[in-house]
Design a protein around this motif. Sequence first.
Motif, short mmCIF file in Angstrom:
data_model
loop_
_atom_site.label_atom_id
_atom_site.label_comp_id
_atom_site.label_asym_id
_atom_site.label_seq_id
_atom_site.Cartn_x
_atom_site.Cartn_y
_atom_site.Cartn_z
N ASP A 87 -1.17 22.46 -0.26
CA ASP A 87 -2.12 21.58 -0.94
C ASP A 87 -3.10 20.97 0.05
O ASP A 87 -2.82 20.90 1.26
N TYR A 88 -4.24 20.52 -0.48
CA TYR A 88 -5.27 19.92 0.36
C TYR A 88 -4.67 18.80 1.21
O TYR A 88 -3.96 17.92 0.71
N ILE A 89 -4.96 18.83 2.49
CA ILE A 89 -4.30 17.98 3.47
C ILE A 89 -4.41 16.49 3.14
O ILE A 89 -3.44 15.73 3.26
N GLU A 90 -5.57 16.01 2.70
CA GLU A 90 -5.70 14.58 2.42
C GLU A 90 -4.92 14.17 1.18
O GLU A 90 -4.39 13.06 1.11
N ASP A 91 -4.82 15.08 0.19
CA ASP A 91 -3.98 14.78 -0.98
C ASP A 91 -2.53 14.64 -0.55
O ASP A 91 -1.81 13.74 -1.01
N VAL A 92 -2.09 15.53 0.34
CA VAL A 92 -0.71 15.50 0.83
C VAL A 92 -0.45 14.20 1.61
O VAL A 92 0.58 13.53 1.42
N ILE A 93 -1.37 13.85 2.48
CA ILE A 93 -1.21 12.63 3.28
C ILE A 93 -1.13 11.42 2.37
O ILE A 93 -0.24 10.56 2.52
N ASN A 94 -2.03 11.32 1.40
CA ASN A 94 -2.04 10.15 0.52
C ASN A 94 -0.80 10.07 -0.36
O ASN A 94 -0.29 8.97 -0.63
N ARG A 95 -0.27 11.22 -0.80
CA ARG A 95 0.98 11.21 -1.56
C ARG A 95 2.11 10.62 -0.73
O ARG A 95 2.94 9.85 -1.21
N ASN A 96 2.14 10.98 0.55
CA ASN A 96 3.21 10.52 1.42
C ASN A 96 3.02 9.07 1.85
O ASN A 96 4.01 8.35 2.06
N VAL A 97 1.79 8.63 1.98
CA VAL A 97 1.54 7.21 2.24
C VAL A 97 2.03 6.38 1.05
O VAL A 97 2.75 5.39 1.23
N ALA A 98 1.66 6.81 -0.15
CA ALA A 98 2.08 6.09 -1.36
C ALA A 98 3.61 6.04 -1.45
O ALA A 98 4.19 5.00 -1.76
N LYS A 99 4.26 7.16 -1.18
CA LYS A 99 5.72 7.22 -1.26
C LYS A 99 6.37 6.29 -0.22
O LYS A 99 7.33 5.57 -0.53
N ALA A 100 5.84 6.30 0.98
CA ALA A 100 6.40 5.44 2.03
C ALA A 100 6.26 3.96 1.66
O ALA A 100 7.21 3.18 1.85
N TYR A 101 5.12 3.57 1.12
CA TYR A 101 4.91 2.16 0.79
C TYR A 101 5.72 1.73 -0.42
O TYR A 101 6.09 0.55 -0.55
N MET A 102 6.04 2.67 -1.30
CA MET A 102 6.95 2.37 -2.41
C MET A 102 8.39 2.33 -1.91
O MET A 102 9.12 1.37 -2.16
N ASP A 103 8.82 3.36 -1.20
CA ASP A 103 10.21 3.45 -0.74
C ASP A 103 10.57 2.33 0.24
O ASP A 103 11.71 1.86 0.27
N GLY A 104 9.60 1.93 1.06
CA GLY A 104 9.86 0.90 2.06
C GLY A 104 9.63 -0.52 1.56
O GLY A 104 9.79 -1.47 2.32
N TYR A 105 9.24 -0.66 0.28
CA TYR A 105 8.93 -1.97 -0.30
C TYR A 105 7.90 -2.71 0.56
O TYR A 105 8.06 -3.89 0.90
N LEU A 106 6.85 -1.98 0.92
CA LEU A 106 5.83 -2.50 1.80
C LEU A 106 4.64 -3.01 1.00
O LEU A 106 4.30 -2.45 -0.05
N ARG A 107 4.01 -4.06 1.50
CA ARG A 107 2.89 -4.66 0.77
C ARG A 107 1.75 -3.68 0.61
O ARG A 107 1.36 -3.01 1.58
N LYS A 108 1.21 -3.59 -0.59
CA LYS A 108 0.08 -2.72 -0.87
C LYS A 108 -1.19 -3.56 -0.76
O LYS A 108 -1.43 -4.45 -1.56
N SER A 109 -2.02 -3.22 0.24
CA SER A 109 -3.14 -4.11 0.60
C SER A 109 -4.52 -3.50 0.37
O SER A 109 -5.52 -4.14 0.71
N ILE A 110 -4.60 -2.29 -0.18
CA ILE A 110 -5.89 -1.60 -0.23
C ILE A 110 -6.58 -1.83 -1.57
O ILE A 110 -6.00 -1.59 -2.63
N VAL A 111 -7.82 -2.29 -1.49
CA VAL A 111 -8.60 -2.62 -2.69
C VAL A 111 -9.99 -1.99 -2.61
O VAL A 111 -10.46 -1.61 -1.53
N SER A 112 -10.64 -1.89 -3.75
CA SER A 112 -12.04 -1.45 -3.75
C SER A 112 -12.87 -2.51 -3.05
O SER A 112 -12.56 -3.71 -3.13
N PRO A 113 -13.94 -2.11 -2.33
CA PRO A 113 -14.61 -3.06 -1.43
C PRO A 113 -15.28 -4.24 -2.09
O PRO A 113 -15.34 -5.33 -1.50
N LEU A 114 -15.80 -4.09 -3.30
CA LEU A 114 -16.54 -5.18 -3.93
C LEU A 114 -15.80 -5.79 -5.12
O LEU A 114 -15.67 -7.01 -5.22
N ILE A 115 -15.28 -4.95 -6.02
CA ILE A 115 -14.55 -5.47 -7.18
C ILE A 115 -13.20 -6.02 -6.76
O ILE A 115 -12.64 -6.90 -7.40
#
Length: 279
Positions: A87-115
């Motif tokens: 699969d496309y490398i960035e899709d794979v990376i983002n899937r694994n980032v999401a999984k790590a932050y869910m599995d590790g109970y880590l704070r999700k800090s990323i937001v759209s820049p203006l809204i």
Amino acid sequence: MRIIQTDGIGKAVYDSLMEINFVLPNDVKEKIGNQIEIEESARAKSILAKIEENYLLSETKRIPLCQDTGMVVVFLEIGQGVLLEGDYIEDVINRNVAKAYMDGYLRKSIVSPLIRKNTKDNTPAIVHYNIVPGDEVKISVVIKGFGSENMSRMILLKPSDGLDGVLDFVVDAVKKAGPNPCPPIILGVGIGGTIEKAALMAKHALLRELDSVNEDEEARKIEETLMKRVNSLNIGPMGMGGNTTALGVHVEMFPTHIAGLPVVVNINCHSSRHKEIVL
């Protein structure tokens, strides 16, 4: 031609995030321990000891090193003899980032820049690519908190400003940052190229091991000078005074245009969370 599955890269990102959110790199641990011994201020010694206690508790109790679990930055050095398959490398990376932050109970800090709408899984990650000789893939994963990222600065100096202008700008950036980036800090400095090249070098410089020797003699002398000047500012650990304001200064340089002198300072807190894996 060597085939590397993108799923393997994704797993390396996941494994790195599940480690570096909780375990400080050994070079940073050793440096903090050394500074406790040589720091002249009793208050600074006490704060450094608390930082040491914090990272030991984080590692043993599986609690994040910092409540700011940061934005994920991935540097990929891809060998020219590598064929990525899957699969496309960035899709794979983002899937694994999401999984790590869910599995590790880590704070999700990323937001759209203006809204400022939260993406709810700490994605997307920022991915930088570099094609290099060989048939390996080097994956460098960085977690960048914004207490320190917000203190970073850039400038387009005049060529006539020269080395003194560069040194003064970097020291002034640290002075103005004060306690905000949770010192003792690590400084990444990019000099030359264009403004985006300087910014990328400054961020990449943070990956270097503390106390490693810069292969560029000119850059090494700049690092030594900046280390002395920054640690004489008396900002100290957590801004409470002392001669341990910086744990390290790392400089990267690149040729630039005759009319320019770009300089970028990227500041990292003492919780320098990064890991490198080679496939």
